[in-house]
Design a protein around this motif. Structure first.
Motif, mmCIF file in Angstrom:
data_model
loop_
_atom_site.group_PDB
_atom_site.id
_atom_site.type_symbol
_atom_site.label_atom_id
_atom_site.label_comp_id
_atom_site.label_asym_id
_atom_site.label_seq_id
_atom_site.Cartn_x
_atom_site.Cartn_y
_atom_site.Cartn_z
ATOM 1 N N PHE A 1 -0.735 1.068 -9.605
ATOM 2 C CA PHE A 1 -1.716 1.850 -8.862
ATOM 3 C C PHE A 1 -3.062 1.746 -9.558
ATOM 4 N N TYR A 2 -4.101 1.754 -8.734
ATOM 5 C CA TYR A 2 -5.434 1.906 -9.304
ATOM 6 C C TYR A 2 -5.973 3.252 -8.849
ATOM 7 N N TYR A 3 -6.339 4.088 -9.811
ATOM 8 C CA TYR A 3 -6.861 5.403 -9.468
ATOM 9 C C TYR A 3 -8.373 5.395 -9.614
ATOM 10 N N LYS B 1 -4.818 3.584 -5.022
ATOM 11 C CA LYS B 1 -4.483 2.460 -4.150
ATOM 12 C C LYS B 1 -3.589 1.489 -4.913
ATOM 13 N N ASP B 2 -2.802 0.710 -4.172
ATOM 14 C CA ASP B 2 -1.896 -0.233 -4.816
ATOM 15 C C ASP B 2 -2.679 -1.362 -5.456
ATOM 16 N N ILE B 3 -2.245 -1.795 -6.625
ATOM 17 C CA ILE B 3 -2.818 -2.995 -7.223
ATOM 18 C C ILE B 3 -2.048 -4.180 -6.650
ATOM 19 N N GLU B 4 -2.551 -4.731 -5.568
ATOM 20 C CA GLU B 4 -1.844 -5.825 -4.890
ATOM 21 C C GLU B 4 -2.176 -7.143 -5.568
ATOM 22 N N VAL C 1 -2.455 2.030 -13.476
ATOM 23 C CA VAL C 1 -1.079 2.461 -13.685
ATOM 24 C C VAL C 1 -0.160 1.268 -13.441
ATOM 25 N N LEU C 2 0.559 0.862 -14.482
ATOM 26 C CA LEU C 2 1.500 -0.252 -14.343
ATOM 27 C C LEU C 2 2.904 0.287 -14.525
ATOM 28 N N LEU C 3 3.836 -0.250 -13.740
ATOM 29 C CA LEU C 3 5.183 0.297 -13.819
ATOM 30 C C LEU C 3 6.226 -0.764 -13.468
ATOM 31 N N ARG D 1 6.402 5.790 -2.853
ATOM 32 C CA ARG D 1 5.389 5.476 -3.859
ATOM 33 C C ARG D 1 4.324 6.567 -3.943
ATOM 34 N N GLU D 2 4.047 7.199 -2.772
ATOM 35 C CA GLU D 2 3.038 8.267 -2.784
ATOM 36 C C GLU D 2 3.453 9.413 -3.707
ATOM 37 N N GLU D 3 4.781 9.635 -3.790
ATOM 38 C CA GLU D 3 5.247 10.733 -4.632
ATOM 39 C C GLU D 3 4.892 10.473 -6.093
ATOM 40 N N ILE D 4 5.012 9.201 -6.497
ATOM 41 C CA ILE D 4 4.683 8.862 -7.888
ATOM 42 C C ILE D 4 3.201 9.129 -8.124
#
Lengths: 336, 133
Positions: free
Chosen positions: A230-232, A240-243, A271-273, A289-292
Motif C-alpha cells: 500500500f502507498y499511504y 492505494k495499492d502499489i501496483e 507498506v510492504l507485506l 485488503r481494505e481492512e488491513i
C-alpha cells in the motif's frame, strides 16, 4: 508424588484394600499406580497380567472358567500393548524432531537476520512471524554508499521447512550482489535467473524489491508477482495499492521486470507485506485488503515499528493466535 | 538344538495352525501366559505377512535348550517378491496392512532377537528368538 513400587505385591495390596473397603482412597491409589506405570512405559497387557496373578494369589480357588477368561482378555490386550509401545516410540521421535526443528529455526533466524536501518527522515518498521517454526518469508534491508535504502521482501509459496530452505538460498543470492546501488529491475532479473537455475519448478517465489533514495525521497520498485503493498498519502489520507505487474521468479529465464517510481512526501507511508497478511481469515472468510489499510490507519500515529507490531497483534488475535501462513509486514514513513 | 517343526502357510486358516503349534512349544519351553500371548501374536504377524504378500511359505519353530539358555526360535520363510526397503518396513507407522497389523516393528518388540534377510524376487527369511527369563 508418592513412591509407589510398580510390582505385583503393590498391585495386590492396593486391589485387596479396595476389595475390602471399596473406598475412594483405594481408587485414588489405583489412579496413582496407573500414572506411575505410564511413566515407566508399562503397557496395558502387563497390567492385565499383574491383575491376573494378584487375583490368583488372593483367591487360589478361582474357577477355571474365570481363569480362562483372564487368558482370553490378556490375548486381546497384546495388540493394544504393541500399539501403546509404538505410540511411545513415535512420541519420542516427535520430540526429537521438534527439538531439531527448533535448532534449525534458530539457525534460520541468525541466517536471515537483517539490520533495520536508521535515518533521520525515514522511520522504518518491520516484523516477520512464521506460521510454523520455520519462516518461508524474507525481508532484508541493504544500505548502499550513495545513501539509498534497498528493501527486499519475498515469499515462498508454501510454508514450513521446504519454504525455509528455499528462503535461505534467496538470502545468499541477495548477499552476493555488489554493495553499490542496485536498480530494482536488475535485482529481480538476477534473482529470477538464480531461482530458475536452482529451484524445483513446483516451487514459486514472489519478490518485491524497492529502492528508497534518501536524497530526493523517491521510491523505485519492481515486483515479481508479489502481493501488492500500500502507498499511504498523508495529504489525501488515502491508501492505494502499489501496483507493479511482473512474473513470479523462476518461471522464465529471460523475464524482464518493469521498474516504477513514486515521489514520497512527508508523512507518506510505504507498506510492504506478504500474502500471509492479506490471507488472514476471520472465521472462514478472507479479510479484505481494505481492512488491513483500516487497521494501519488506526495505528498511524505510532512509530513505524509499533504500527507493524500492533497490526500483527491485531491479526494474530483475529485468527485465534494460529497463523495460517507466514506473516511479514514492513513499513517505511517519510518523517520530514 | 531340538527337533524342528514347521507349519506351511497357504490359507488364512494356516495362521491359526502356526499359532497353535508355536504356543504348544512355547508352553513346553516354560513360557508364562503373557509371553505365550506375545509369541502367538508375533507368529500371527509373521504368518499373515506370508499369506498376504508372498502367497505361500512356512513358519518353523525350534525350542532352544542349551546349558544356560532356553528359548524359542521362530523362522518364517517365503519365496515371495521380497521386501523392497527393509529399513522403511521397520519404521514405526509404516504398516502396509492398513495400520491394523503390528507389522514387523511389532514383531521385533514382541521378541528379543530379530533378523531379516530379503532378496527381491527371491523371497524373505525372518528369524526371531524369545528367551526364557
Amino acid at each position: 508424588m508418592s513412591t509407589l513400587k510398580l510390582d505385583l505385591q503393590t498391585y495386590k495390596d492396593l486391589m485387596k484394600q479396595y476389595i475390602e473397603t471399596q473406598n475412594e482412597q483405594a481408587l485414588y491409589n489405583a489412579e496413582q499406580f496407573s500414572k506411575h506405570s505410564i511413566q515407566q512405559n508399562i503397557s496395558p497387557d502387563e497390567i492385565i497380567n499383574v491383575h491376573f496373578q494378584a487375583l490368583m494369589e488372593l483367591y487360589p480357588d478361582v474357577p477355571d472358567d474365570i481363569r480362562n477368561s483372564m487368558n482370553f482378555l490378556l490375548e486381546t490386550m497384546i495388540s493394544y500393548g504393541l500399539a501403546y509401545q509404538e505410540y511411545q516410540a513415535l512420541r519420542e521421535k516427535q520430540l526429537e524432531l521438534q527439538s531439531e526443528l527448533s535448532v534449525a529455526a534458530k539457525m534460520q533466524q541468525t541466517l536471515l537476520s537483517t539490520v533495520k536501518p536508521e535515518y533521520n527522515q525515514l522511520d522504518v518498521g518491520a516484523t516477520s512471524h512464521p506460521a510454523k517454526q520455520m519462516n518461508g518469508d524474507y525481508y532484508h534491508f541493504v544500505e548502499d554508499q550513495e545513501g539509498s535504502l534497498g528493501i527486499a521482501i519475498a515469499d515462498v509459496i508454501g510454508k514450513g521447512v521446504p519454504a525455509a530452505l528455499c528462503m535461505s538460498m534467496i538470502k545468499y543470492s541477495m548477499d552476493s550482489f555488489p554493495e553499490k546501488r542496485m536498480e530494482p529491475s536488475i535485482v529481480l532479473e538476477g534473482m529470477n535467473r538464480v531461482v530458475e537455475r536452482n529451484v524445483d519448478p513446483s516451487m514459486f517465489i514472489t519478490m518485491f524489491y524497492g529502492l528508497y533514495d534518501t536524497k530526493d525521497n523517491r521510491f523505485f520498485y519492481s515486483s515479481a508477482g508479489h502481493e501488492p503493498g500500500f502507498y499511504y498519502s498523508a495529504k489525501e489520507d488515502t491508501f492505494k495499492d502499489i501496483e507493479a505487474e511482473g512474473l513470479v521468479l523462476g518461471v522464465d529465464r529471460d523475464t524482464s521486470y518493469k521498474q516504477f517510481e513514486q515521489q514520497v512526501d512527508p508523512g507518506d507511508m510505504i507498506v510492504l507485506l506478504t500474502d500471509g497478511v492479506t490471507e488472514c481469515r476471520s472465521g472462514d472468510d478472507f479479510i479484505e485488503r481494505e481492512e488491513i489499510a483500516e487497521v494501519i490507519r488506526h495505528y498511524k500515529h505510532l512509530p513505524a515499528q509499533e504500527i507493524t507490531d500492533q497490526v500483527y497483534s491485531h491479526f494474530e488475535r483475529l485468527q485465534d493466535f494460529q497463523l495460517r501462513d507466514d506473516f511479514t509486514l514492513v513499513i517505511l514513513r517519510r518523517e520530514v | 538344538m531340538d527337533f524342528q517343526s514347521c507349519v506351511n502357510i497357504k490359507k488364512e486358516w494356516d495362521i491359526v495352525g502356526a499359532r497353535q503349534l508355536g504356543r504348544d512349544i512355547a508352553k513346553k519351553v516354560g513360557f508364562g501366559n503373557v509371553d505365550q500371548a506375545r509369541i502367538a501374536t508375533a507368529i500371527s504377524e509373521l504368518a499373515r505377512n506370508i499369506y498376504l504378500y508372498a502367497g505361500s511359505g512356512k513358519v518353523c519353530f525350534d525350542a532352544i535348550d542349551e546349558l544356560n539358555e532356553k528359548g524359542l526360535r521362530i523362522v518364517a520363510i517365503d519365496e515371495g517378491p521380497g521386501i523392497q526397503d527393509v529399513s522403511q518396513v521397520m519404521e514405526d507407522g509404516f504398516s502396509t496392512s492398513g495400520g491394523l497389523g503390528a507389522g514387523l516393528p511389532g514383531v521385533k518388540r514382541l521378541m528379543d532377537e530379530f533378523d531379516v534377510i530379503s532378496r527381491q524376487g527371491e523371497g524373505t527369511e525372518i528369524k526371531v528368538v524369545k528367551w526364557l527369563r
